[in-house]
Design an enzyme around this catalytic site. Structure first.
Site: not given
Ligand SMILES: NC(=O)c1ccc[n+]([C@@H]2O[C@H](COP(=O)([O-])OP(=O)(O)OC[C@H]3O[C@@H](n4cnc5c(N)ncnc54)[C@H](O)[C@@H]3O)[C@@H](O)[C@H]2O)c1
Ligand SMILES: C[N+](C)(C)CCCC=O
Length: 561
Positions: A224, A247, A299, A321, A355, A458, A535
């Site tokens: 995203n 990645k 993810g 996360e 998220c 979700e 983060e």
């Protein structure tokens, strides 16, 4: 080569940024970057006759992106990067197509990296780490500031490529790239501040602590925010003296390699930031490699669990996360106009694929009719369509399966008794080139209850579930009744209530009287199954470093033997 006109700007000058602080910050104004290329605009390629642009992804290739429009770009350059250069896939078999979400057209082919390639990338990272970790923080900072400057300079073209690969609107992608360079700049600022402690001990002895890097860190990203995630992970990692192998999601592979090129151009040693392409298999190889010290993952919860399990075998540091189903609570005393705007910001950015979205919107019963009327009116007015048009506010979802999944959630919600007030359908544009794109009309669901699937799971699509509540106590209990805990929000003018609610919500972030802003200066991350580690913010330096204690004896050894 891009030339900059060198105007100094205030942060308020960054076009469209939500992170308006008004604080002066020396730099080059993003909206005044002169995008003159030294060789002019280069639109190359044998297939130009078919209306395609062959993308040459060296520096000049970003110029070609500037001339592209939706449905015209094909990416053919290698997307792996290690040892300071792009690397062709070893096996050119079984490629996976990568789609342009707005048209459903194939943008490029993805060749997943296997064990040998992963090993090469990690070894290259390790040798760069040995050099980079020896530099002083201020020396690392200088290189990172240059990288931030280059990102800022190329912002428009990076954003455009992001849009073509991800489907989000250009207005949002520009903000994403601004946040990306701000992140690199912010951690450059912290690199020189990394320090330990001095502790005086009895008898003249003393100890000191050193904050040391971890080594080779692996970053695994979601689809995203492809470029932004790569910077959110690499900036603190590099600032602390680590190297990274990143990645990206196999659905959005094309922009991370631009970051690798930018870091190289800024002066990092070859191998310091590497990109390997692939999906689950490549990700697993990275998590299990013995030379990897840390995995930082963004993810879904199910994948996060696997990453944690694999990393645990090597006792690696892990940051997760993960997903969310965040509550947004709107009290009747809140500023109504801002609350409506907040609800839209909490649900419809990036086609709802965010998220921390506040997808459970709790509205105090007295204002529910007025709220629904206004929110529905504005949701219906969201311009959906070609994501490269400046007027578009909602682009295409990442993939057909993701769109179909979101549509199934709406169908299920109806079955369970929710009322669709608007949207929730495939969106068919009048523009013929978008006919196979993955567009969905933004949806507002009313008549929801806490046990409905749309309220519990979700969705990761543009679907807002609205729920009435009566009291503060009741709504906090309901808001916390979830296994997730990524974010939350509250709109109220009552200052005591605002802080009381923020304290009682089980989530890593609580937005008071706003939603979905993400200044790089403040930590971001989850409670409960939304993950751990952080983060952004200063604290992230701790997640990318380890503490060594050095004890110094000044006298004789007192032996018991
Ligand atoms: N908390 C956050 O900061 C944050 C940010 C963005 C997205 N997300 C979450 O991400 C999810 C959507 O993203 P997605 O669909 O790309 O998630 P995903 O879990 O399907 O994939 C994420 C990444 O993991 C990789 N992967 C898949 N299987 C793996 C394995 N076995 N080992 C190692 N890597 C593996 C994928 O290739 C991809 O790069 C949502 O749940 C969303 O909430 C969280
Ligand atoms: C930049 N936002 C909107 C806060 C999103 C952060 C990443 C979550 O998906």
């Amino acid at each position: 080569m891009f030339l900059s006109c060198g105007k100094v700007f205030l942060r308020t000058c960054v076009a469209g940024s939500r992170h308006v602080t008004g604080r002066p910050l020396a730099g080059v104004c993003a909206s005044h970057v002169c995008t003159h290329s030294s060789d002019g605009l280069t639109l190359r390629g044998s297939s130009a006759a078919r209306g395609f642009l062959r993308l040459k992804m060296a520096q000049s290739s970003l110029d070609s992106v500037r001339g592209a429009s939706t449905g015209t770009l094909v990416v053919t350059e290698p997307l792996n990067f290690w040892a300071g250069k792009r690397v062709k896939p070893r096996q050119q078999t079984n490629p996976e197509p990568v789609f342009e979400p707005a048209t459903g057209r194939v943008l490029c082919q993805l060749y997943p990296c296997g064990a040998e390639e992963v090993d090469e990338a990690i070894k290259s990272a390790h040798s760069a780490y040995l050099q980079w970790s020896k530099l002083a923080g201020t020396e690392r900072a200088r290189v990172m500031l240059e990288a931030a400057r280059i990102i800022r300079e190329r912002r428009d073209n990076i954003a455009k490529l992001e849009v073509i690969n991800n489907g989000k609107s250009i207005s949002e992608a520009l903000v994403d790239i601004d946040i990306a360079w701000q992140s690199v700049e912010y951690y450059a600022g912290l690199a020189g501040a990394l320090a330990g402690q001095h502790v005086q001990l009895p008898g003249g002895a003393f100890a000191y602590t050193r904050r040391e890097p971890l080594g080779v860190c692996v970053g695994i990203g979601a689809f995203n925010y492809p470029f932004q995630i790569a910077t959110w992970k690499s900036a603190p990692a590099l600032a602390c003296g680590n190297a990274m192998v990143f990645k990206p999601s196999p659905m959005t592979p094309v922009t991370a390699v631009l970051l690798a090129e930018i870091y190289k151009e800024a002066g990092v040693p070859d191998g310091l930031f590497n990109v390997v392409q692939g999906g689950a298999e490549t990700g697993s190889l990275l998590c299990q490699h013995p030379m990897v010290a840390k995995v930082t993952f963004t993810g879904s919860v199910p994948t996060g669990k696997k990453v944690m399990e694999m990393s645990s075998k090597g006792v690696k540091h892990v940051t997760l996360e993960l997903g969310g189903k965040s509550p947004l609570i709107i009290f009747k005393d809140g500023d109504f106009e801002n609350a409506v705007k907040g609800a839209l910001m909490a649900n419809f950015l990036t086609q709802g694929q965010v998220c921390c979205n506040g997808t459970r919107v709790f509205v105090q019963r007295d204002i529910m009719p007025k709220f629904l009327e206004e929110v529905v009116k504005r949701t219906k007015a969201i311009p959906v369509g070609d994501p490269l048009l400046e007027s578009t506010r909602m682009g295409a979802m990442i993939s057909k399966p993701q769109m179909e999944k979101a549509l199934r959630y709406v169908a299920q919600a109806k079955k369970e008794g929710a009322r669709v007030l608007c949207g929730g359908e495939p969106y068919v544009s009048s523009d013929p080139k978008l006919k196979d794109g993955y567009f969905m009309s933004p949806c507002v669901l009313d008549n929801c209850t806490d046990n409905m699937t749309c309220v519990k799971e979700e969705i990761f699509g543009p679907v807002m579930s609205v729920l009435p509540f009566d009291t503060e106590e009741e709504v906090i209990a309901r808001a916390n009744n979830t296994t997730y805990g990524l974010a939350s929000g509250v709109f109220t003018r009552d200052i005591s209530r605002a802080h009381r609610v923020a304290a009682n919500l089980e989530a890593g972030t609580c937005f008071i009287n706003n939603y979905n802003i993400s200044p790089v200066e403040v930590p971001f991350g989850g409670y409960k199954m939304s993950g751990f580690g952080r983060e952004n913010g200063q604290v992230t330096m701790e997640y990318f470093s380890q503490l060594k204690t050095v004890i110094v004896e000044m006298g004789d050894v007192e032996s018991v033997f």
